[in-house]
Design a protein around this motif. Structure first.
Motif, PDB file in Angstrom:
ATOM      1  N   ALA A   1       0.702  -1.514   0.083  1.00  0.00           N
ATOM      2  CA  ALA A   1      -0.025  -0.015  -0.102  1.00  0.00           C
ATOM      3  C   ALA A   1       1.133   1.270  -0.047  1.00  0.00           C
ATOM      4  CB  ALA A   1      -1.154   0.177   1.413  1.00  0.00           C
ATOM      5  N   MET A   2       2.012   1.185   0.667  1.00  0.00           N
ATOM      6  CA  MET A   2       2.910   2.308   0.839  1.00  0.00           C
ATOM      7  C   MET A   2       3.367   2.310  -0.868  1.00  0.00           C
ATOM      8  SD  MET A   2       4.421   1.245   4.684  1.00  0.00           S
ATOM      9  CE  MET A   2       5.547   2.945   4.747  1.00  0.00           C
ATOM     10  N   MET A   3       3.643   1.432  -1.208  1.00  0.00           N
ATOM     11  CA  MET A   3       4.637   1.606  -2.191  1.00  0.00           C
ATOM     12  C   MET A   3       3.348   2.209  -3.702  1.00  0.00           C
ATOM     13  SD  MET A   3       7.645   0.653  -2.724  1.00  0.00           S
ATOM     14  CE  MET A   3       8.143   0.435  -4.502  1.00  0.00           C
ATOM     15  N   ALA A   4       1.932   1.555  -3.191  1.00  0.00           N
ATOM     16  CA  ALA A   4       1.473   2.216  -3.973  1.00  0.00           C
ATOM     17  C   ALA A   4       1.029   3.975  -4.234  1.00  0.00           C
ATOM     18  CB  ALA A   4       0.091   1.171  -3.670  1.00  0.00           C
ATOM     19  N   ALA A   5       0.617   4.658  -2.798  1.00  0.00           N
ATOM     20  CA  ALA A   5       0.252   5.663  -2.857  1.00  0.00           C
ATOM     21  C   ALA A   5       1.602   6.483  -3.007  1.00  0.00           C
ATOM     22  CB  ALA A   5       0.704   6.025  -0.802  1.00  0.00           C
ATOM     23  N   ARG A   6       3.247   6.057  -3.033  1.00  0.00           N
ATOM     24  CA  ARG A   6       4.064   6.911  -3.048  1.00  0.00           C
ATOM     25  C   ARG A   6       3.337   6.907  -5.314  1.00  0.00           C
ATOM     26  NH1 ARG A   6       7.214   8.412   0.330  1.00  0.00           N
ATOM     27  NH2 ARG A   6       7.694   7.450   1.692  1.00  0.00           N
ATOM     28  N   TYR A   7       3.533   5.255  -5.826  1.00  0.00           N
ATOM     29  CA  TYR A   7       3.397   5.605  -6.938  1.00  0.00           C
ATOM     30  C   TYR A   7       2.313   6.439  -7.446  1.00  0.00           C
ATOM     31  CZ  TYR A   7       6.259   1.031  -7.362  1.00  0.00           C
ATOM     32  OH  TYR A   7       7.186   0.359  -7.243  1.00  0.00           O
ATOM     33  N   LEU A   8       1.230   6.235  -6.781  1.00  0.00           N
ATOM     34  CA  LEU A   8       0.317   8.029  -7.336  1.00  0.00           C
ATOM     35  C   LEU A   8       0.846   9.370  -6.973  1.00  0.00           C
ATOM     36  CD1 LEU A   8      -2.515   6.049  -5.456  1.00  0.00           C
ATOM     37  CD2 LEU A   8      -2.720   6.390  -8.491  1.00  0.00           C
TER      38      LEU A   8
ATOM     39  N   GLY B   1       4.003  10.059  -6.678  1.00  0.00           N
ATOM     40  CA  GLY B   1       5.017   9.910  -7.830  1.00  0.00           C
ATOM     41  C   GLY B   1       3.807  10.603  -9.415  1.00  0.00           C
ATOM     42  N   LEU B   2       3.610  10.053  -9.944  1.00  0.00           N
ATOM     43  CA  LEU B   2       2.503   9.884 -11.270  1.00  0.00           C
ATOM     44  C   LEU B   2       2.455  11.458 -10.945  1.00  0.00           C
ATOM     45  CD1 LEU B   2       1.562   8.878 -13.868  1.00  0.00           C
ATOM     46  CD2 LEU B   2      -0.637   8.514 -12.360  1.00  0.00           C
ATOM     47  N   ALA B   3       1.029  12.113  -9.511  1.00  0.00           N
ATOM     48  CA  ALA B   3       0.756  13.512  -9.708  1.00  0.00           C
ATOM     49  C   ALA B   3       1.491  14.639 -10.348  1.00  0.00           C
ATOM     50  CB  ALA B   3       0.187  13.057  -7.867  1.00  0.00           C
ATOM     51  N   ASN B   4       2.722  14.372 -10.062  1.00  0.00           N
ATOM     52  CA  ASN B   4       3.813  15.330  -9.408  1.00  0.00           C
ATOM     53  C   ASN B   4       4.450  15.575 -11.355  1.00  0.00           C
ATOM     54  OD1 ASN B   4       5.609  16.491  -8.606  1.00  0.00           O
ATOM     55  ND2 ASN B   4       7.991  15.447  -8.988  1.00  0.00           N
TER      56      ASN B   4
END
Length: 372
Positions: free
Chosen positions: A24-31, A33-36
């Motif tokens: 879940a933490m990895m998914a949150a960081r991916y999201l 990063g995608l937003a950025n």
């Protein structure tokens, strides 16, 4: 912008709702990063188009550099000062803040965002462009300055519409090469080896004290703030040259603190820590103009793509450094290399980066057309 805000909110909820759940933490960081990645090219491009030319440097630099370094500073503060005895972990607190800030940004993007008058003119919506200019100024009325801005934007759009795609890329290439080099050096100034060196020196000298980490983040933020607020007074070029000159000298001085032995003497580590802190302030100062250059250097039709390419290169450098073995020998070699490249960047900036203070977007774009 709204999509990016939603991604940040979802990522924040994932962070806040989970504890030590790696997937879940990895998914949150991916999201996040995608937003950025979605937000940055449009933000820098639009920031240069909605701000009057004589304030463009300060506003554009503050938009990226100050926001980025403020985020780094906040991350440092929460990471080193948050007690493990609290009900929320530091990561969960970050998730709460991401959710709150994402919601605030979504409201701002929905209610207050003004479309770029340049893009509206490019689409043939002259009346909407005038309305956007009125909303971007105070008082909200058509003034002589409004008409002047509309005329300049129309001239900028006409100049760029006359370029074919091939001509736009040919004109963008010299600027793209220069700014890719600049952003590559920027990535090296905030890389994992910088963090490793800070942690090594701080732990050996001050133990578990959070002071050096906070000072590290605060000085980088102060350098970015100083750089942003002098872009329209000292100018882009002088700010960058001052920062690069000090950073290059500080990097080489820092490299000399690491001997060939595995054990680094305590006095050398103490000097290295203070040199690293000085380096961070002047790095914030020296790289503040890079955001402004990105917003004004490229032809309109390829501007967002060129900004994205420079950003991709920057992140690629960051990722490549993460695969380097972290030890004192590597730090010494790294800082020698960083010092040499930064001093070369000083010479490169002196010869090949133009001064664009008080220039309109059209005039600034023409300054970047070749290597002269």
């Amino acid at each position: 912008m709204q999509l990016s805000c939603l991604l940040v909110i979802v990522g924040g909820i994932l962070f806040a709702a989970t504890q030590l759940y790696v997937e879940a933490m990895m998914a949150a960081r991916y999201l996040n990063g995608l937003a950025n990645g979605l937000a940055l090219p449009s933000t820098l491009s639009m920031a240069g188009e909605v701000v009057v030319f004589y304030k463009r440097g300060t506003y554009v630099s503050a938009t990226e550099q100050m926001c980025c370094t403020l985020g780094i500073f906040m991350q440092i503060v929460f990471s080193v000062s948050w007690s493990p005895d609290n009900d929320l972990t530091a990561d969960q607190l970050q998730g709460v803040l991401c959710t709150i800030y994402g919601a605030i940004a979504l409201c701002l993007a929905t209610v207050f965002i003004v479309e770029s008058p340049v893009q509206l003119l490019r689409q043939g919506d002259g009346e909407l462009a005038i309305d956007a200019l009125i909303r971007l100024q105070y008082p909200k009325a058509v003034t002589a300055e409004t008409n002047d801005q509309l005329t300049e934007h129309s001239s900028y759009v006409a100049h760029n519409n006359a370029l074919s795609t091939a001509q736009a890329w040919c004109q963008a290439l010299p600027a793209l090469l220069r700014l890719c080099l600049l952003r590559a050096l920027y990535a090296m100034s905030t890389s994992m080896l910088i963090v490793f060196t800070l942690t090594l020196a701080s732990t050996r000298i001050y133990g578990l004290s959070s002071g050096p980490y906070m000072l590290f983040g605060l000085l980088r933020l102060a350098g970015s703030c100083s750089g942003a607020f002098v872009q329209d007074t000292l100018g882009r070029k002088l700010t960058q040259l001052i920062g690069f000159m000090v950073c290059g000298a500080a990097s080489i001085a820092l490299a000399t603190r690491f001997s060939t032995e595995d054990f680094v003497r305590l006095p050398d580590l103490k000097k290295a820590l203070w040199i690293l802190l000085i380096f961070q302030y002047f790095a914030g100062l020296g790289y503040a103009p890079s955001s402004v250059f990105l917003s004004e250097a490229f032809p309109l039709s390829v501007k967002r793509m060129c900004i994205a390419i420079a950003y991709i290169l920057e992140l690629t450098i960051q990722l490549a450094v993460c695969y380097v073995e972290l030890n004192v020998h590597t730090s010494g070699i790294y800082f020698y290399g960083l010092g040499v490249f930064t001093l070369l960047g000083f010479l490169f900036g002196h010869w090949y980066l133009p001064e664009t203070k008080y220039l309109t977007l059209r005039q600034a774009q023409q300054k970047f057309r070749d290597f002269s």
